[in-house]
Design a protein around this motif. Structure first.
Motif, PDB file in Angstrom:
ATOM      1  N   LYS A   1       0.859  -1.187   0.000  1.00 27.68           N
ATOM      2  CA  LYS A   1       0.000   0.000   0.000  1.00 27.68           C
ATOM      3  C   LYS A   1       0.896   1.238   0.000  1.00 27.68           C
ATOM      4  CE  LYS A   1      -0.682   1.343   4.817  1.00 27.68           C
ATOM      5  NZ  LYS A   1      -1.690   1.703   5.822  1.00 27.68           N
ATOM      6  N   PHE A   2       0.294   2.379  -0.411  1.00 28.20           N
ATOM      7  CA  PHE A   2       0.970   3.676  -0.369  1.00 28.20           C
ATOM      8  C   PHE A   2       0.483   4.434   0.858  1.00 28.20           C
ATOM      9  CE2 PHE A   2       1.244   2.527  -4.805  1.00 28.20           C
ATOM     10  CZ  PHE A   2       2.516   2.931  -5.160  1.00 28.20           C
ATOM     11  N   ALA A   3       1.421   5.033   1.559  1.00 25.61           N
ATOM     12  CA  ALA A   3       1.076   5.847   2.733  1.00 25.61           C
ATOM     13  C   ALA A   3       2.001   7.054   2.742  1.00 25.61           C
ATOM     14  CB  ALA A   3       1.214   5.043   4.017  1.00 25.61           C
TER      15      ALA A   3
ATOM     16  N   VAL B   1      -3.984   0.648  -7.910  1.00 23.86           N
ATOM     17  CA  VAL B   1      -5.331   0.094  -7.697  1.00 23.86           C
ATOM     18  C   VAL B   1      -5.974   0.728  -6.472  1.00 23.86           C
ATOM     19  CG1 VAL B   1      -4.637  -2.088  -8.737  1.00 23.86           C
ATOM     20  CG2 VAL B   1      -4.485  -1.804  -6.269  1.00 23.86           C
ATOM     21  N   THR B   2      -7.287   0.608  -6.434  1.00 26.04           N
ATOM     22  CA  THR B   2      -8.069   1.030  -5.275  1.00 26.04           C
ATOM     23  C   THR B   2      -9.055  -0.082  -4.933  1.00 26.04           C
ATOM     24  OG1 THR B   2      -7.912   3.353  -5.888  1.00 26.04           O
ATOM     25  CG2 THR B   2      -9.666   2.759  -4.351  1.00 26.04           C
ATOM     26  N   VAL B   3      -9.215  -0.341  -3.646  1.00 30.50           N
ATOM     27  CA  VAL B   3     -10.198  -1.326  -3.171  1.00 30.50           C
ATOM     28  C   VAL B   3     -11.238  -0.584  -2.343  1.00 30.50           C
ATOM     29  CG1 VAL B   3     -10.601  -3.357  -1.744  1.00 30.50           C
ATOM     30  CG2 VAL B   3      -8.551  -3.206  -3.181  1.00 30.50           C
ATOM     31  N   CYS B   4     -12.517  -0.752  -2.713  1.00 34.26           N
ATOM     32  CA  CYS B   4     -13.574  -0.030  -2.002  1.00 34.26           C
ATOM     33  C   CYS B   4     -14.801  -0.921  -1.886  1.00 34.26           C
ATOM     34  CB  CYS B   4     -13.892   1.281  -2.707  1.00 34.26           C
ATOM     35  SG  CYS B   4     -14.311   1.075  -4.441  1.00 34.26           S
ATOM     36  N   SER B   5     -15.760  -0.443  -1.114  1.00 38.98           N
ATOM     37  CA  SER B   5     -17.008  -1.183  -0.906  1.00 38.98           C
ATOM     38  C   SER B   5     -18.168  -0.214  -1.049  1.00 38.98           C
ATOM     39  CB  SER B   5     -17.019  -1.834   0.486  1.00 38.98           C
ATOM     40  OG  SER B   5     -16.912  -0.837   1.482  1.00 38.98           O
ATOM     41  N   PRO B   6     -19.407  -0.724  -1.333  1.00 44.15           N
ATOM     42  CA  PRO B   6     -20.562   0.169  -1.504  1.00 44.15           C
ATOM     43  C   PRO B   6     -20.945   0.796  -0.173  1.00 44.15           C
ATOM     44  CG  PRO B   6     -21.249  -2.109  -1.535  1.00 44.15           C
ATOM     45  CD  PRO B   6     -19.753  -2.134  -1.547  1.00 44.15           C
ATOM     46  N   PRO B   7     -21.689   1.912  -0.213  1.00 41.22           N
ATOM     47  CA  PRO B   7     -22.119   2.553   1.052  1.00 41.22           C
ATOM     48  C   PRO B   7     -23.083   1.654   1.805  1.00 41.22           C
ATOM     49  CG  PRO B   7     -23.216   3.556  -0.825  1.00 41.22           C
ATOM     50  CD  PRO B   7     -22.190   2.623  -1.397  1.00 41.22           C
ATOM     51  N   LYS B   8     -23.137   1.920   3.111  1.00 38.34           N
ATOM     52  CA  LYS B   8     -24.004   1.103   3.962  1.00 38.34           C
ATOM     53  C   LYS B   8     -25.466   1.312   3.628  1.00 38.34           C
ATOM     54  CE  LYS B   8     -20.752   1.138   7.818  1.00 38.34           C
ATOM     55  NZ  LYS B   8     -20.525   1.541   9.223  1.00 38.34           N
TER      56      LYS B   8
ATOM     57  N   HIS C   1     -15.211   8.020   1.837  1.00 34.52           N
ATOM     58  CA  HIS C   1     -15.140   7.583   3.237  1.00 34.52           C
ATOM     59  C   HIS C   1     -15.976   6.340   3.493  1.00 34.52           C
ATOM     60  CE1 HIS C   1     -13.026  11.271   4.232  1.00 34.52           C
ATOM     61  NE2 HIS C   1     -13.951  11.930   3.538  1.00 34.52           N
ATOM     62  N   SER C   2     -16.262   5.535   2.480  1.00 29.43           N
ATOM     63  CA  SER C   2     -17.014   4.309   2.671  1.00 29.43           C
ATOM     64  C   SER C   2     -16.203   3.329   3.499  1.00 29.43           C
ATOM     65  CB  SER C   2     -17.370   3.687   1.312  1.00 29.43           C
ATOM     66  OG  SER C   2     -18.188   4.583   0.571  1.00 29.43           O
ATOM     67  N   GLU C   3     -16.850   2.440   4.173  1.00 29.11           N
ATOM     68  CA  GLU C   3     -16.200   1.450   5.020  1.00 29.11           C
ATOM     69  C   GLU C   3     -16.237   0.088   4.356  1.00 29.11           C
ATOM     70  OE1 GLU C   3     -14.657   2.002   7.690  1.00 29.11           O
ATOM     71  OE2 GLU C   3     -15.223   4.065   8.136  1.00 29.11           O
ATOM     72  N   PRO C   4     -15.321  -0.827   4.592  1.00 23.73           N
ATOM     73  CA  PRO C   4     -14.131  -0.537   5.374  1.00 23.73           C
ATOM     74  C   PRO C   4     -12.905  -0.245   4.506  1.00 23.73           C
ATOM     75  CG  PRO C   4     -14.360  -2.883   5.156  1.00 23.73           C
ATOM     76  CD  PRO C   4     -15.473  -2.278   4.358  1.00 23.73           C
ATOM     77  N   TYR C   5     -12.993  -0.355   3.139  1.00 20.49           N
ATOM     78  CA  TYR C   5     -11.813  -0.259   2.300  1.00 20.49           C
ATOM     79  C   TYR C   5     -11.818   0.979   1.406  1.00 20.49           C
ATOM     80  CZ  TYR C   5     -10.825  -5.100   3.489  1.00 20.49           C
ATOM     81  OH  TYR C   5     -10.530  -6.241   4.153  1.00 20.49           O
ATOM     82  N   SER C   6     -12.601   1.971   1.686  1.00 16.20           N
ATOM     83  CA  SER C   6     -12.780   3.077   0.756  1.00 16.20           C
ATOM     84  C   SER C   6     -11.509   3.869   0.506  1.00 16.20           C
ATOM     85  CB  SER C   6     -13.882   4.005   1.276  1.00 16.20           C
ATOM     86  OG  SER C   6     -13.513   4.492   2.561  1.00 16.20           O
ATOM     87  N   SER C   7     -10.542   3.833   1.404  1.00 11.89           N
ATOM     88  CA  SER C   7      -9.341   4.660   1.234  1.00 11.89           C
ATOM     89  C   SER C   7      -8.079   3.850   0.981  1.00 11.89           C
ATOM     90  CB  SER C   7      -9.126   5.519   2.482  1.00 11.89           C
ATOM     91  OG  SER C   7      -8.905   4.681   3.608  1.00 11.89           O
ATOM     92  N   LEU C   8      -8.249   2.545   0.697  1.00  9.14           N
ATOM     93  CA  LEU C   8      -7.057   1.719   0.494  1.00  9.14           C
ATOM     94  C   LEU C   8      -6.630   1.752  -0.961  1.00  9.14           C
ATOM     95  CD1 LEU C   8      -7.684  -1.414   2.720  1.00  9.14           C
ATOM     96  CD2 LEU C   8      -6.428   0.670   3.212  1.00  9.14           C
ATOM     97  N   HIS C   9      -5.330   2.013  -1.156  1.00  8.44           N
ATOM     98  CA  HIS C   9      -4.756   2.072  -2.495  1.00  8.44           C
ATOM     99  C   HIS C   9      -3.529   1.184  -2.547  1.00  8.44           C
ATOM    100  CE1 HIS C   9      -7.268   5.574  -3.520  1.00  8.44           C
ATOM    101  NE2 HIS C   9      -7.055   5.924  -2.257  1.00  8.44           N
ATOM    102  N   GLY C  10      -3.234   0.699  -3.712  1.00  7.76           N
ATOM    103  CA  GLY C  10      -2.078  -0.172  -3.841  1.00  7.76           C
ATOM    104  C   GLY C  10      -1.437  -0.077  -5.209  1.00  7.76           C
ATOM    105  N   TYR C  11      -0.396  -0.883  -5.383  1.00  8.37           N
ATOM    106  CA  TYR C  11       0.365  -0.900  -6.638  1.00  8.37           C
ATOM    107  C   TYR C  11       0.740  -2.344  -6.921  1.00  8.37           C
ATOM    108  CZ  TYR C  11       4.697  -0.822  -9.374  1.00  8.37           C
ATOM    109  OH  TYR C  11       5.678  -1.083 -10.282  1.00  8.37           O
ATOM    110  N   VAL C  12       0.722  -2.720  -8.220  1.00  9.59           N
ATOM    111  CA  VAL C  12       1.016  -4.080  -8.589  1.00  9.59           C
ATOM    112  C   VAL C  12       1.846  -4.078  -9.873  1.00  9.59           C
ATOM    113  CG1 VAL C  12      -1.032  -4.455 -10.011  1.00  9.59           C
ATOM    114  CG2 VAL C  12       0.007  -6.393  -8.802  1.00  9.59           C
ATOM    115  N   LEU C  13       2.674  -5.108 -10.029  1.00 13.29           N
ATOM    116  CA  LEU C  13       3.575  -5.211 -11.179  1.00 13.29           C
ATOM    117  C   LEU C  13       3.463  -6.610 -11.756  1.00 13.29           C
ATOM    118  CD1 LEU C  13       6.036  -4.239 -12.924  1.00 13.29           C
ATOM    119  CD2 LEU C  13       7.492  -5.143 -11.087  1.00 13.29           C
ATOM    120  N   ALA C  14       3.388  -6.704 -13.094  1.00 15.51           N
ATOM    121  CA  ALA C  14       3.342  -7.997 -13.776  1.00 15.51           C
ATOM    122  C   ALA C  14       4.418  -8.016 -14.851  1.00 15.51           C
ATOM    123  CB  ALA C  14       1.972  -8.231 -14.407  1.00 15.51           C
ATOM    124  N   GLY C  15       4.966  -9.222 -15.067  1.00 15.35           N
ATOM    125  CA  GLY C  15       5.979  -9.364 -16.099  1.00 15.35           C
ATOM    126  C   GLY C  15       7.298  -9.824 -15.488  1.00 15.35           C
TER     127      GLY C  15
END
Length: 893
Positions: free
Chosen positions: A631-633, A834-841, A864-878
């Motif tokens: 993740k990025f922080a 990438v971003t991982v999020c979920s629908p609103p309650k 600000h959705s819960e619980p993954y609305s603010s999680l971001h990441g990075y991925v590499l292929a090859g």
């Protein structure tokens, strides 16, 4: 008769200027001692007046006729009567007169006398002038049958004729008819003064000559005598080099020697300022042959004068010398001819750029600068140092030394001494331990008799090894490394750097260092597990670390020295995050009851410890393996994995009922700055550090409650792989080389490893590069804000995902194909954020999407959705290797 009309008789000239001096009252007094000097070389009256007596005054010359009349000397009279008024090379007024000139008393053609009045006044109108009467006498005998004198402003020829005396009865008649014929008291001479301006120019052996062809007539009743009075004088004939003056004359002048085969040269002599050089010094070179007479004089030779001057801001010299040459020859027509040429020579301006010589001795710590050389007519007026002009006396008061240096050749120089520590001296730290001292000075001089100003800037340098490089002391305790560095001159010349970061308060606080200073040293305390630590050896038995502190130039950032401290530690709990992405973890056993550390594992249960004992387990893995998530922080990338224990349960089959093993979970986090580059290479036990990115730093957190951990975890476990075809049923294993023909599509799958069903994976931006470097500059976009990006290199197509044997939650997957439009050979990598999020309650009836969407009717997910609305990441292929279209095989690596 045209030539004869230009000839002027001495008697007629005498009569013209008898009257102006009559009727005046004169105060005659004796001349001051040394004011007047005279001589009579080669039948020429030669008078020199001392310029020192005439300084600031005005003067004029008068001629006293033998009859007592006074005639004022001017330029017109001088040219017509055989006089010259000029200056010598030292600026002293010079008066020359021929013994056959006007107003000269002649006794038997042997004794000649001339009296002059020198009038001196402080006023230009010559009021209240003092008159100094000066008589001169000259003897000259015997006369040659023909004598020719070439002066600055006239030419003179005199011939002797053995004829009877002229009858007094017919004298007046012939004088009126032929005024150029005159009566001499004792013998008959023909004397003619000619202005060079009325002559004809001819070339004789490359020398320009001024020539007057004339014939004078003499008559006595039944006798008419024709006398050849032709005269020819050189106009120039001088040439110059930087070192010498050459004066060239023809040996034979055809107009004077009609029958050249009878010509015989008898004697050639030279002189300076009317003084014949009996034995020419070695510097004078006299050469003659059948065609030329050549005199070569080195510039600066005694008898001449070197004078300093300034032209167009350039310092230089002019050399002047007054030469005369006397050539005696015989021929069938004249028996003997004495030919005399008086030639003042002045060279053109010759630049003489002064030289600045740096005689500084570093051990004396004082600039020693010589400036020269100059003639004696140059004086030092001011020296400007540090933009402050100082006279030589004022410079002494400032602690400088200024003095003249005499040289054996009569020239001089000026010497300047300035201490290195003077405020006007510029100081610059150079090289490793040296100071470059620079002195900038501007000399102002008065040059020559005219005292022309001349400025000469100069800059001298001296490099001295007078800086002592600091020596650091390093030591360690159980948990820290220390470096003590002397602070003397530290921040004046250098700064301290950790890697590429300046050691300042911000660096200290952000990396958990401790910095203390006193009057002599600064002490830096570095924790064992923090940024900047270099792990030279990490093994199950020991931990060898090093910390480097670079001493860099403050102005250029050049590394002068590296202070290092290296220590061995025995630690059962540590994490090392290598620059190449390798993570080494020593996990301690801190459970009650104790567990078998050999049964611990990472997220990927196949990743077991490399070594272990009863108290610790030793893991080594890469951030791209073993289920490591990212993740990025802020300005860091955080990689997370987890060490856990495989608990034994009873019975071994069916639902677990009994276990005695405690819950063991150790979260491993590695932090890398996003501005640095991870090197994805193989792990080695001793990694080189020179020129490599810095180590990351890691932390370990013990987790004892699995459900609580899930509720609070802040990292993503995402992987990206390459599919063999569009069915996405078979994926390439990490240990296979992937080869694709050029222009064929490549299929990529991105998966979120998570059991939470109500989350969605979204691809923000994807791009391809030829490198695994996140910040590679050679890249092209595949997706932008979740939408396929068509460009001139590739086309992107998304594939739907449905439930299958591999897919439990389709929202956790993203599949796409990339087809190249242009041939491209070599390796490519796919990068995605990438971003991982979920629908609103609470649903509002709208269709919500994760992140961005190409359909503008869709609404963006609440940040600000819960619980993954603010999680971001990075991925590499090859990498995927693109080759020319031909059959390829998959092979193990």
């Amino acid at each position: 008769m045209e030539a004869a009309s230009r000839l002027l008789c001495r008697i007629s000239l005498l009569l013209l200027w008898l009257q102006p001096g009559l009727g005046r009252t004169r105060v005659v007094q004796a001349a001051p001692p040394g004011f007047i000097e005279s001589s009579c070389p080669s039948r020429i009256f030669w008078v020199k007046l001392d310029k020192r007596f005439l300084q600031g005054k005005f003067f004029s010359l008068e001629l006293v006729d033998p009859s007592g009349g006074i005639v004022l000397l001017d330029e017109q009279l001088a040219a017509r009567c055989g006089y010259v008024l000029s200056e010598d090379v030292w600026g002293n007024p010079i008066f020359r007169a021929s013994v056959l000139g006007c107003h000269v008393a002649n006794k038997a053609d042997e004794l000649f006398s001339l009296t002059i009045n020198i009038k001196v006044s402080s006023s230009p109108d010559m009021r209240q002038a003092a008159t100094y009467t000066y008589p001169m006498y000259c003897t000259y005998s015997p006369w040659a049958p023909r004598e020719i004198v070439c002066e600055e402003n006239y030419m003179e020829v005199s011939v002797k004729s053995d004829v009877p005396a002229i009858s007094d009865d017919d004298t007046a008649t012939w004088m009126s008819a032929l005024p150029e014929v005159q009566k001499v008291e004792y013998q008959v001479w023909q004397l003619i003064f000619l202005s060079p301006s009325g002559s004809t120019k001819i070339m004789v052996n490359g020398v320009s000559m001024s020539t007057v062809s004339s014939t004078s007539m003499y008559k006595q009743r039944w006798l008419l005598l024709l006398i050849d009075t032709t005269v020819s004088c050189p106009i120039d004939g001088t040439s110059f080099t930087d070192t010498a003056v050459t004066w060239t004359l023809p040996s034979i002048i055809p107009t004077l020697v009609p029958q050249e085969p009878t010509f015989v040269s008898k004697n050639i002599s030279v002189g300076v300022d009317g003084q014949r050089i009996m034995h020419p010094v070695q510097n004078y070179i006299l050469e003659h042959n059948k065609t030329h007479i050549r005199i070569t004089i080195p510039i600066g030779t005694a008898g001449g004068r070197l004078k300093s001057t300034v032209a167009n801001g350039v310092h230089g010299v002019i050399y002047s010398i007054n030469l005369f040459l006397e050539h005696t020859w015989t021929d069938v027509d004249w028996h003997m001819t004495k030919y005399t040429v008086i030639k003042p020579i002045t060279t053109p301006f010759m630049p003489r750029i002064p030289t600045v010589i740096n005689n500084t001795l570093p051990e004396k710590r004082t600039f020693d600068v010589a400036f020269g050389s100059f003639l004696p007519d140059v004086s030092l007026v001011t020296i400007t140092i540090g933009n402050v002009p100082l006279s030589p006396g004022e410079a002494e008061h400032h602690g400088y030394k200024v003095y003249e240096i005499p040289f054996p050749n009569g020239t001089k120089g000026f010497n300047l001494e300035v201490p290195f520590d003077d405020p006007a001296v510029l100081k610059e730290y150079v090289n490793r331990n040296e100071t470059k001292y620079t002195l900038r000075v501007n000399y102002t001089l008065d040059v020559g008799p005219e005292m022309k100003p001349y400025n000469h800037p100069a800059e001298v340098e001296c490099v001295v090894a007078d800086i002592e490089l600091p020596e650091a002391v390093g030591y360690c305790d159980k948990e820290n490394l220390y470096l003590a560095v002397p602070v003397s001159a530290l921040y004046q010349h250098w700064n301290l750097y950790i890697g590429n970061k300046l050691l300042n308060q911000q660096t200290v606080l952000s990396n958990r260092y401790l910095l203390t200073t006193n009057s002599t040293h600064l002490v830096l305390q570095v924790p064992l597990f923090t940024m900047g630590i270099i792990y030279e050896e990490v093994s199950f038995q020991r931990l060898k670390t090093r910390f480097d502190l670079a001493l860099r130039k403050a102005n250029t950032l050049e590394t002068i020295k590296t202070f290092s401290v290296s220590c061995n530690f025995n630690s059962s709990a540590f994490i090392v995050c290598y620059p190449n992405g390798t993570v080494t973890v020593s996990a301690p056993m801190k459970t009650i009851p104790s567990i078998n550390m050999g049964k611990t594992k990472l997220k990927d249960s196949t990743c077991k410890p490399k070594e272990f004992n009863e108290e610790q387990a030793f893991f080594q893995f890469h951030v791209s393996t073993c289920g490591t998530s990212l993740k990025f922080a802020g300005d860091h990338i955080i990689y997370e994995n987890e060490i856990s224990y495989e608990r034994e349960i009873l019975p071994a089959w069916g639902p677990p009922r009994i276990t005695r093993d405690p819950d063991y979970r150790l979260t491993v986090l590695c932090y890398y700055p996003t501005k640095e580059r991870l090197m994805h290479t193989a792990i080695v036990s001793n990694l080189p550090t020179n020129g490599s990115p810095p180590f990351g730093y890691g932390t370990m957190m013990v987790r004892s409650n699995v459900s609580g951990h899930r509720r609070t975890r802040q990292v993503l476990n995402i992987i990206a792989r390459v599919s063999k075809d569009e069915s996405f049923m078979e994926l390439y294993e990490p240990n296979l080389t992937i080869v694709k023909p050029s222009l064929e599509p490549m299929f990529f799958e991105v998966e979120l490893k998570d059991e939470e069903p109500n989350v969605e994976l979204h691809l923000n931006n994807c791009w391809m590069t030829g490198s695994s470097d996140f910040k590679s500059t050679s890249q092209w976009n595949i997706t932008v804000d979740g939408c396929g990006n068509e460009n001139n290199k590739s086309v992107t197509e998304f594939y739907p995902v449905s439930v299958s044997r591999r897919v439990k939650h389709p929202a956790h997957f993203k599949r796409l194909a990339v087809r190249m439009l242009i041939p491209l050979l070599g390796q490519v990598h796919l990068h995605c954020t990438v971003t991982v999020c979920s629908p609103p309650k609470v649903s509002s009836g709208n269709i919500w999407t994760c992140g961005g969407w190409c359909d503008p009717t869709r609404k963006r997910m609440d940040q600000h959705s819960e619980p993954y609305s603010s999680l971001h990441g990075y991925v590499l292929a090859g990498p995927v290797w693109i080759v020319d279209p031909e059959p390829t095989e998959e092979k193990n690596i």
